[in-house]
Design a protein around this motif. Structure first.
Motif, PDB file in Angstrom:
ATOM      1  N   ILE A 123      -7.624   3.516  -0.374  1.00 55.27           N
ATOM      2  CA  ILE A 123      -9.033   3.101  -0.414  1.00 55.27           C
ATOM      3  C   ILE A 123      -9.700   3.571  -1.704  1.00 55.27           C
ATOM      4  O   ILE A 123     -10.580   2.924  -2.243  1.00 55.27           O
ATOM      5  N   GLU A 124      -9.242   4.746  -2.183  1.00 52.91           N
ATOM      6  CA  GLU A 124      -9.848   5.292  -3.388  1.00 52.91           C
ATOM      7  C   GLU A 124      -9.264   4.680  -4.670  1.00 52.91           C
ATOM      8  O   GLU A 124      -9.697   5.011  -5.759  1.00 52.91           O
ATOM      9  N   PHE A 125      -8.268   3.844  -4.544  1.00 51.90           N
ATOM     10  CA  PHE A 125      -7.611   3.294  -5.730  1.00 51.90           C
ATOM     11  C   PHE A 125      -8.450   2.206  -6.400  1.00 51.90           C
ATOM     12  O   PHE A 125      -9.272   1.565  -5.766  1.00 51.90           O
ATOM     13  N   PRO A 126      -8.200   1.957  -7.689  1.00 52.24           N
ATOM     14  CA  PRO A 126      -8.895   0.864  -8.378  1.00 52.24           C
ATOM     15  C   PRO A 126      -8.741  -0.456  -7.614  1.00 52.24           C
ATOM     16  O   PRO A 126      -9.703  -1.196  -7.449  1.00 52.24           O
ATOM     17  N   TYR A 127      -7.523  -0.751  -7.151  1.00 55.86           N
ATOM     18  CA  TYR A 127      -7.306  -1.971  -6.373  1.00 55.86           C
ATOM     19  C   TYR A 127      -6.722  -1.580  -5.015  1.00 55.86           C
ATOM     20  O   TYR A 127      -5.500  -1.560  -4.831  1.00 55.86           O
ATOM     21  N   PRO A 128      -7.604  -1.275  -4.070  1.00 59.57           N
ATOM     22  CA  PRO A 128      -7.158  -0.722  -2.786  1.00 59.57           C
ATOM     23  C   PRO A 128      -6.187  -1.649  -2.047  1.00 59.57           C
ATOM     24  O   PRO A 128      -5.231  -1.168  -1.431  1.00 59.57           O
ATOM     25  N   ASP A 129      -6.368  -2.958  -2.145  1.00 55.88           N
ATOM     26  CA  ASP A 129      -5.507  -3.865  -1.383  1.00 55.88           C
ATOM     27  C   ASP A 129      -4.086  -3.899  -1.922  1.00 55.88           C
ATOM     28  O   ASP A 129      -3.148  -4.190  -1.197  1.00 55.88           O
ATOM     29  N   VAL A 130      -3.946  -3.599  -3.198  1.00 52.16           N
ATOM     30  CA  VAL A 130      -2.620  -3.651  -3.812  1.00 52.16           C
ATOM     31  C   VAL A 130      -1.841  -2.369  -3.524  1.00 52.16           C
ATOM     32  O   VAL A 130      -0.638  -2.393  -3.298  1.00 52.16           O
ATOM     33  N   GLY A 131      -2.541  -1.233  -3.486  1.00 55.60           N
ATOM     34  CA  GLY A 131      -1.898   0.048  -3.196  1.00 55.60           C
ATOM     35  C   GLY A 131      -0.805   0.381  -4.194  1.00 55.60           C
ATOM     36  O   GLY A 131      -0.913   0.063  -5.385  1.00 55.60           O
ATOM     37  N   MET A 132       0.242   1.014  -3.687  1.00 56.68           N
ATOM     38  CA  MET A 132       1.381   1.377  -4.528  1.00 56.68           C
ATOM     39  C   MET A 132       2.632   0.911  -3.797  1.00 56.68           C
ATOM     40  O   MET A 132       2.680   0.941  -2.577  1.00 56.68           O
ATOM     41  N   PRO A 133       3.676   0.509  -4.550  1.00 59.08           N
ATOM     42  CA  PRO A 133       4.896   0.104  -3.864  1.00 59.08           C
ATOM     43  C   PRO A 133       5.526   1.297  -3.145  1.00 59.08           C
ATOM     44  O   PRO A 133       5.422   2.428  -3.621  1.00 59.08           O
ATOM     45  N   ASN A 134       6.173   1.041  -2.010  1.00 59.10           N
ATOM     46  CA  ASN A 134       6.822   2.133  -1.285  1.00 59.10           C
ATOM     47  C   ASN A 134       8.277   2.267  -1.754  1.00 59.10           C
ATOM     48  O   ASN A 134       9.173   1.585  -1.275  1.00 59.10           O
ATOM     49  N   ILE A 135       8.466   3.177  -2.698  1.00 59.15           N
ATOM     50  CA  ILE A 135       9.807   3.354  -3.294  1.00 59.15           C
ATOM     51  C   ILE A 135      10.788   3.933  -2.273  1.00 59.15           C
ATOM     52  O   ILE A 135      11.971   3.590  -2.259  1.00 59.15           O
ATOM     53  N   THR A 136      10.276   4.816  -1.409  1.00 59.39           N
ATOM     54  CA  THR A 136      11.150   5.404  -0.389  1.00 59.39           C
ATOM     55  C   THR A 136      11.763   4.298   0.468  1.00 59.39           C
ATOM     56  O   THR A 136      12.977   4.277   0.718  1.00 59.39           O
ATOM     57  N   ALA A 137      10.919   3.366   0.889  1.00 61.55           N
ATOM     58  CA  ALA A 137      11.422   2.253   1.706  1.00 61.55           C
ATOM     59  C   ALA A 137      12.444   1.444   0.907  1.00 61.55           C
ATOM     60  O   ALA A 137      13.482   1.036   1.442  1.00 61.55           O
TER      61      ALA A 137
END
Ligand code: NAG
Ligand code: NAG
Ligand code: NAG
Ligand code: NAG
Ligand code: NAG
Ligand code: NAG
Length: 624
Positions: A283-297
């Protein structure tokens, strides 16, 4: 009379050997050979014991005892050769390489203090560590429950709280329970440190503080100041953005316009970037909907589900850059899992262990598989290459040229591996995901973890060095806050006075830990990255298709030989010479870091303008 004559005779022989010019150089050569050999033997015993502790756990009493005994033996040995070292320094003989070896012989450090002072030094440093370990705070919600440890209990509460009163309560209690109780020990530490510097022959305490950086303290200070100056525009935009975010969360009254932000709230906000990512936080990110990729997954999907598979995958990356291939037997011969994790201590990392004068590098690995451990593998393998590259050097040169230099290389390689372009190649990221939004989110997350730390680290060293050199009065708590506010844009959440003592709250664990080398290492990481990306055509300063943050170094075979050459030098040359060999530049500068974050800077300038948030901060009125 007889014995006196005998002594005079002995003295005569000794002086003769040392003083006759031609022979003194032979004696010197022999001395260095001995030191290299003796140190190798001692260091190896210590490394072996510490390696045992890592793979068997801290309950291995034999290894624990060995580790302590050897550290003591090393100190005794260094102490025993100190007079000879001083003598050879005065004689000023030998070739430049020999003189450099001489300068690399460890200092006696605190051992130069008188026995009483040395004992006191141990007591005060231990006391401060104990305050940290033993301090328990009472719960905000139940003041009778007083068993909260600072780390992890209070820290965990803070990370999960958005109750301003609670956050402020712990901030103040933390300082009340650690600051004043540590004051006397802190004062003694400073006095003993000044004495130590003098006894080791340094003209000022700050020279001793910065001794591993190969420059005098004035040069180091001006290098750091130049970093801070060049960082300022980016830092101010970031600060303004974070202050705007905090204002959204906590309101205008707590986060007034144009003022420094409250340290406690900012630390929680920034600290989120170091915790395991959870989706809410985007939510605090510049583009909240994009988020970050889940590298662990992605790792699990790709079947990279144990440390061994990750290791070989990473080894392939290094091979593709023209580094030597790691032999097939490496894993089975040299790698062992780290002993059981300690619940309280989440430090589970991969680690290479170097030995001296023999071809041997052992490896301990963390069995967890996740994003952080994945990127950590790039750093650990960098160390394997480093240790092997310089194992032909004499013991005194079998080191990195300044502390954290090797981290800069390791982190540069993991930075390149975290480039979305490389992750797509590895199929950890789906194709076509590399959007502008994702890039900005990633840069933003990285900036919280690196850019914000630079001024904080700078203040921690600057404060202690200024106190040590008597430019700053240790009893002046407001001077500490002024430095903090000017440089980090943060102020205390409640009024503090001259008489409070807040500096130790951040310095208790290792009061003499030095942070400057970490700053230099961080800046260097981006400098090397920019250089290697530029010479391989993966970064083109004026071409939007080749920005630095997407640069992927895999398959760039010309890099391996350059890096191996630099690594093989160990500390036989100064870091400036080694930098010159690698990059044709001889000083560390901010160009790479600023180029890397340029897209984020541009985004911030625009965003801050649209949000109508103010840039910069007035001085604080919270301490008087
Ligand atoms: C602290 O004390 C409370 C009760 O007083 C107990 O429930 C809790 O488990 C204790 N916490 C720790 C970390 O010992
Ligand atoms: C990422 O994936 C892992 C494994 O599937 C999962 O445990 C974790 O919760 C995910 N993290 C986020 C932030 O979605
Ligand atoms: C450490 O490495 C050496 C060779 O490099 C190997 O002989 C030895 O068995 C390793 N030790 C362990 C405990 O794996
Ligand atoms: C720098 O080196 C110290 C000591 O080896 C280590 O504890 C620290 O984590 C390193 N810092 C970084 C940023 O790698
Ligand atoms: C430092 O400050 C304290 C308290 O304000 C004062 O008593 C002391 O004289 C000062 N010391 C120096 C060296 O100025
Ligand atoms: C007199 C004597 O022992 N001279 C030696 C001094 O050291 C050099 C080596 O640097 C020898 O060659 C000499 O024999």
């Amino acid at each position: 009379m007889k014995s006196l004559l005998f002594t005079i005779f002995l003295l005569h022989c000794l002086l003769h050997t040392i003083n006759s010019a031609e022979n003194s150089s032979a004696v010197f050569t022999k001395f260095l050979a001995n030191v290299n050999q003796n140190l190798a033997t001692l260091y190896n015993r210590e490394v072996l014991a510490n390696w045992q502790l890592e793979v068997k756990g801290p309950n291995d009493l034999y290894a624990l005892l060995q580790s302590e005994l050897t550290s003591e033996e090393i100190m005794n040995y260094v102490e025993s050769i100190a007079p000879n070292c001083a003598k050879f320094k005065r004689l000023n003989i030998g070739n430049p390489q020999q003189q450099r070896q001489l300068s690399q012989i460890p200092e006696r450090g605190y051992e130069a203090l008188s026995p009483a002072d040395l004992k006191l030094m141990y007591i005060v440093t231990k006391n401060m560590g104990d305050i940290y370990k033993n301090t328990k705070l009472c719960s905000f919600h139940d003041r009778k429950q007083c068993n909260l440890t600072l780390i992890p209990a209070v820290q965990n509460i803070l990370h999960n709280s958005n109750d301003v009163a609670e956050i402020e309560y712990y901030w103040l209690e933390w300082r009340r329970k650690t600051g004043m109780p540590a004051k006397q020990d802190f004062v003694s530490f400073i006095e003993l440190y000044r004495k130590t510097a003098q006894l080791n022959g340094f003209s000022k305490p700050s020279e001793f503080w910065y001794k591993d950086l190969e420059e005098n303290s004035a040069q180091t200070a001006s290098l750091l100041e130049s970093f801070m100056q060049r960082l300022q525009p980016l830092f101010q935009e970031l600060h303004a953005h974070v202050r705007g975010q905090l204002r959204k969360l906590y309101g205008e009254e707590l986060i007034p316009r144009g003022k420094p932000y409250p340290q406690n709230l900012a630390e929680i906000f920034i600290g989120n970037a170091f915790r395991r990512a959870d989706p809410e936080w985007y939510i605090e990110f510049p583009y909240p909907d994009v988020g970050m990729p889940n590298i662990t997954a992605g790792l699990l999907r790709r079947g990279l589900n144990n440390a061994q598979r990750v290791f070989w995958n990473v080894a392939e990356y290094f091979r593709s850059m023209g580094m030597p291939q790691i032999e097939d037997t490496f894993w089975s011969h040299n790698a062992r899992p780290k002993a059981d994790l300690d619940e309280e201590d989440m430090r589970c990392w991969h680690k290479a262990w170097k030995f001296y004068g023999i071809e041997r590098v052992n490896f301990s690995y963390c069995p967890l598989v996740d994003e952080e451990r994945f990127f950590n593998m790039y750093e650990a393998l960098t160390d394997v290459y480093y240790y092997r590259a310089y194992d032909q050097q004499p013991t005194l040169f079998a080191e990195e040229p300044f502390p954290n230099f090797s981290d800069a290389l390791g982190k540069m390689f993991s930075l390149s591996a975290s480039s979305p372009r490389y992750l797509e190649k590895l199929k950890l990221l789906e194709r076509g995901l590399v959007s502008k939004e994702l890039r900005i989110n990633r840069l933003y997350w990285q900036s919280l973890r690196t850019i914000f730390l630079i001024p904080v680290f700078y203040v921690l060293d600057r404060y202690r060095v200024d106190v040590l050199d008597e430019r700053l009065n240790i009893s002046n708590n407001c001077a500490y806050w002024q430095l903090t506010t000017d440089l980090t844009g943060a102020e205390p959440p409640v009024s503090r006075s001259y008489e409070d003592f807040d500096a130790p709250a951040k310095l208790l664990i290792e009061v003499d830990d030095q942070y400057t080398s970490q700053i230099m290492s961080t800046v260097l990481q981006y400098q090397l990255y920019q250089h290697f990306c530029e010479i391989t055509g993966q970064y083109k300063p004026k071409d939007k298709n080749y920005p630095l943050d997407l640069c992927d170094l895999s398959n760039q075979r010309q890099i391996g030989p350059i890096v191996m050459e630099a690594m093989s030098l160990g500390s036989s040359k100064s870091y400036k010479d080694i930098l010159q060999i690698m990059t044709k530049e001889s000083s560390i500068n901010m160009d790479g870091l600023l180029a890397y974050f340029q897209p984020l800077y541009d985004w911030l300038v625009e965003k801050n303008r649209l949000d109508n948030v103010e840039i910069g901060w007035e001085s604080s009125t919270k301490c008087s």
